[in-house]
Design a protein around this motif. Sequence first.
Motif, mmCIF file in Angstrom:
data_model
loop_
_atom_site.group_PDB
_atom_site.id
_atom_site.type_symbol
_atom_site.label_atom_id
_atom_site.label_comp_id
_atom_site.label_asym_id
_atom_site.label_seq_id
_atom_site.Cartn_x
_atom_site.Cartn_y
_atom_site.Cartn_z
ATOM 1 N N THR A 116 0.858 -1.178 0.000
ATOM 2 C CA THR A 116 0.000 0.000 0.000
ATOM 3 C C THR A 116 0.892 1.223 0.000
ATOM 4 O O THR A 116 1.640 1.459 0.952
ATOM 5 N N ILE A 117 0.819 2.005 -1.073
ATOM 6 C CA ILE A 117 1.718 3.141 -1.258
ATOM 7 C C ILE A 117 0.919 4.434 -1.259
ATOM 8 O O ILE A 117 0.006 4.595 -2.071
ATOM 9 N N VAL A 118 1.259 5.330 -0.361
ATOM 10 C CA VAL A 118 0.586 6.622 -0.266
ATOM 11 C C VAL A 118 1.489 7.677 -0.899
ATOM 12 O O VAL A 118 2.553 8.001 -0.354
ATOM 13 N N GLY A 119 1.103 8.194 -2.048
ATOM 14 C CA GLY A 119 1.912 9.178 -2.741
ATOM 15 C C GLY A 119 2.019 10.479 -1.978
ATOM 16 O O GLY A 119 1.123 10.851 -1.216
ATOM 17 N N ASP A 120 3.141 11.177 -2.184
ATOM 18 C CA ASP A 120 3.310 12.483 -1.554
ATOM 19 C C ASP A 120 3.250 13.566 -2.621
ATOM 20 O O ASP A 120 2.827 13.312 -3.751
ATOM 21 N N ALA A 121 3.666 14.768 -2.292
ATOM 22 C CA ALA A 121 3.574 15.885 -3.233
ATOM 23 C C ALA A 121 4.474 15.708 -4.440
ATOM 24 O O ALA A 121 4.269 16.333 -5.478
ATOM 25 N N VAL A 122 5.479 14.845 -4.336
ATOM 26 C CA VAL A 122 6.416 14.638 -5.434
ATOM 27 C C VAL A 122 5.989 13.491 -6.342
ATOM 28 O O VAL A 122 6.121 13.535 -7.546
ATOM 29 N N GLY A 123 5.424 12.461 -5.749
ATOM 30 C CA GLY A 123 5.010 11.303 -6.523
ATOM 31 C C GLY A 123 4.968 10.066 -5.647
ATOM 32 O O GLY A 123 4.774 10.152 -4.443
ATOM 33 N N TRP A 124 5.181 8.895 -6.268
ATOM 34 C CA TRP A 124 5.156 7.636 -5.518
ATOM 35 C C TRP A 124 6.549 7.071 -5.329
ATOM 36 O O TRP A 124 6.759 6.193 -4.516
ATOM 37 N N GLY A 125 7.504 7.554 -6.117
ATOM 38 C CA GLY A 125 8.885 7.150 -5.897
ATOM 39 C C GLY A 125 9.301 5.832 -6.501
ATOM 40 O O GLY A 125 10.118 5.117 -5.924
ATOM 41 N N PHE A 126 8.763 5.488 -7.654
ATOM 42 C CA PHE A 126 9.231 4.277 -8.339
ATOM 43 C C PHE A 126 8.967 4.398 -9.829
ATOM 44 O O PHE A 126 8.186 5.235 -10.277
ATOM 45 N N VAL A 127 9.627 3.533 -10.576
ATOM 46 C CA VAL A 127 9.453 3.495 -12.034
ATOM 47 C C VAL A 127 9.138 2.064 -12.438
ATOM 48 O O VAL A 127 9.805 1.123 -12.004
ATOM 49 N N VAL A 128 8.104 1.894 -13.248
ATOM 50 C CA VAL A 128 7.739 0.572 -13.755
ATOM 51 C C VAL A 128 8.062 0.534 -15.247
ATOM 52 O O VAL A 128 7.842 1.488 -15.980
ATOM 53 N N ARG A 129 8.619 -0.571 -15.676
ATOM 54 C CA ARG A 129 8.988 -0.745 -17.080
ATOM 55 C C ARG A 129 8.666 -2.176 -17.506
ATOM 56 O O ARG A 129 8.332 -3.030 -16.686
ATOM 57 N N GLY A 130 8.808 -2.466 -18.772
ATOM 58 C CA GLY A 130 8.630 -3.821 -19.263
ATOM 59 C C GLY A 130 7.253 -4.089 -19.822
ATOM 60 O O GLY A 130 6.402 -3.211 -19.904
ATOM 61 N N ASN A 131 7.040 -5.336 -20.195
ATOM 62 C CA ASN A 131 5.834 -5.692 -20.924
ATOM 63 C C ASN A 131 5.459 -7.147 -20.658
ATOM 64 O O ASN A 131 6.239 -8.057 -20.916
ATOM 65 N N LYS A 132 4.312 -7.364 -20.066
ATOM 66 C CA LYS A 132 3.707 -8.684 -19.906
ATOM 67 C C LYS A 132 4.663 -9.748 -19.344
ATOM 68 O O LYS A 132 5.006 -10.699 -20.060
ATOM 69 N N PRO A 133 5.095 -9.673 -18.114
ATOM 70 C CA PRO A 133 4.677 -8.727 -17.078
ATOM 71 C C PRO A 133 5.610 -7.513 -16.979
ATOM 72 O O PRO A 133 6.745 -7.559 -17.445
ATOM 73 N N CYS A 134 5.117 -6.456 -16.351
ATOM 74 C CA CYS A 134 5.942 -5.292 -16.058
ATOM 75 C C CYS A 134 6.763 -5.571 -14.802
ATOM 76 O O CYS A 134 6.427 -6.438 -14.003
ATOM 77 N N HIS A 135 7.830 -4.797 -14.623
ATOM 78 C CA HIS A 135 8.650 -4.954 -13.428
ATOM 79 C C HIS A 135 9.051 -3.589 -12.877
ATOM 80 O O HIS A 135 8.958 -2.573 -13.576
ATOM 81 N N ILE A 136 9.483 -3.586 -11.643
ATOM 82 C CA ILE A 136 9.944 -2.351 -11.005
ATOM 83 C C ILE A 136 11.395 -2.142 -11.404
ATOM 84 O O ILE A 136 12.262 -2.950 -11.077
ATOM 85 N N GLN A 137 11.647 -1.049 -12.111
ATOM 86 C CA GLN A 137 12.999 -0.787 -12.595
ATOM 87 C C GLN A 137 13.790 0.097 -11.637
ATOM 88 O O GLN A 137 15.006 -0.036 -11.524
ATOM 89 N N ALA A 138 13.095 1.000 -10.958
ATOM 90 C CA ALA A 138 13.800 1.919 -10.061
ATOM 91 C C ALA A 138 12.934 2.245 -8.858
ATOM 92 O O ALA A 138 11.710 2.305 -8.966
ATOM 93 N N VAL A 139 13.576 2.419 -7.717
ATOM 94 C CA VAL A 139 12.888 2.788 -6.480
ATOM 95 C C VAL A 139 13.677 3.890 -5.803
ATOM 96 O O VAL A 139 14.892 3.780 -5.620
ATOM 97 N N ASP A 140 13.000 4.954 -5.459
ATOM 98 C CA ASP A 140 13.607 6.052 -4.729
ATOM 99 C C ASP A 140 13.800 5.616 -3.277
ATOM 100 O O ASP A 140 12.829 5.327 -2.585
ATOM 101 N N PRO A 141 15.026 5.539 -2.789
ATOM 102 C CA PRO A 141 15.266 5.057 -1.425
ATOM 103 C C PRO A 141 14.552 5.856 -0.344
ATOM 104 O O PRO A 141 14.280 5.336 0.735
ATOM 105 N N SER A 142 14.236 7.129 -0.625
ATOM 106 C CA SER A 142 13.581 7.958 0.387
ATOM 107 C C SER A 142 12.109 8.202 0.085
ATOM 108 O O SER A 142 11.463 9.022 0.735
#
Length: 280
Positions: free
Chosen positions: A203-229
């Motif tokens: 359960t991710i609660v976004g802040d004023a900047v965003g959610w802090g991750f990047v999803v990429r890929g195709n069928k299935p998608c994957h998490i490519q980047a996560v903001d440590p903070s």
Amino acid sequence: MAIKLVQKLLDHSVIHHVCDEHKEFKDAKLFYRFRKDDGTFPLDSEVQVFTRGQRIYEKLMTTENYLMQTREEEGVKYQRAFVASEFVDWLIQEGEVALRSEGEQLCCRLLEHGIIQHVANKHRFVDGNLLYQFRMNFRRRRRLVELLNESVSLAPDSHESPFCLRKQNPDNPNTSFLSVLKRSVTTEELLAPGAPYTKKTLTIVGDAVGWGFVVRGNKPCHIQAVDPSGPAAIAGMKVRQFVVSVNGLNVLHVDYRTVSNLILTGQRTIVMEVMEEINF
């Protein structure tokens, strides 16, 4: 880098030389102005549709919003969806259009320019019972480079992303900011009996900047980047996790653009099911 960015502002008619004598930005004692400030911003048809869509979206969000709800079409639930005929009713009620035909025509233009879309992206706009969503969350903060270049890719030496990742934290070597998959994984592999993957609900609660991750890929998608903070890291998200569902909607068979759109047009709080490899 700064000069290149300002040149893009010139190329996209956001700013201009006060006498319009220089088409290329020069780091010199020349005067420039924002075209919006002096009334010279070129309001072509595309810009007009975009600004009208933004105004309608803002009006929806600042009034008692009964239109955008969780609704179901063909057995699938969609967040923040509205019924076409009810939306046209609302446009007439708010004085945006005078006739239903004008309302339908306006909605067709909004769809053609990517402001709204059919929830499953199967139909053009029809004044009836089909469900539609806003593709854009106009209230989401965007970086300037993202607005000027929608084709920006998340290369290993770039931290730009649709979710406004913060800067990397070099003091935390245990947290991966950016990663690529070791190998491609199919949906069948993920779901196979006895497969070395475990499912988690975040359960991710976004802040004023965003959610802090990047999803990429195709069928299935994957998490490519996560903001440590960022919020995603706090919720337990990690790179190389595979996205199973977003707010109850299975996304194993869609690409990352569809997943991104579900997040951007949804609520600030998102519930995601992910699968990650079990480390034996």
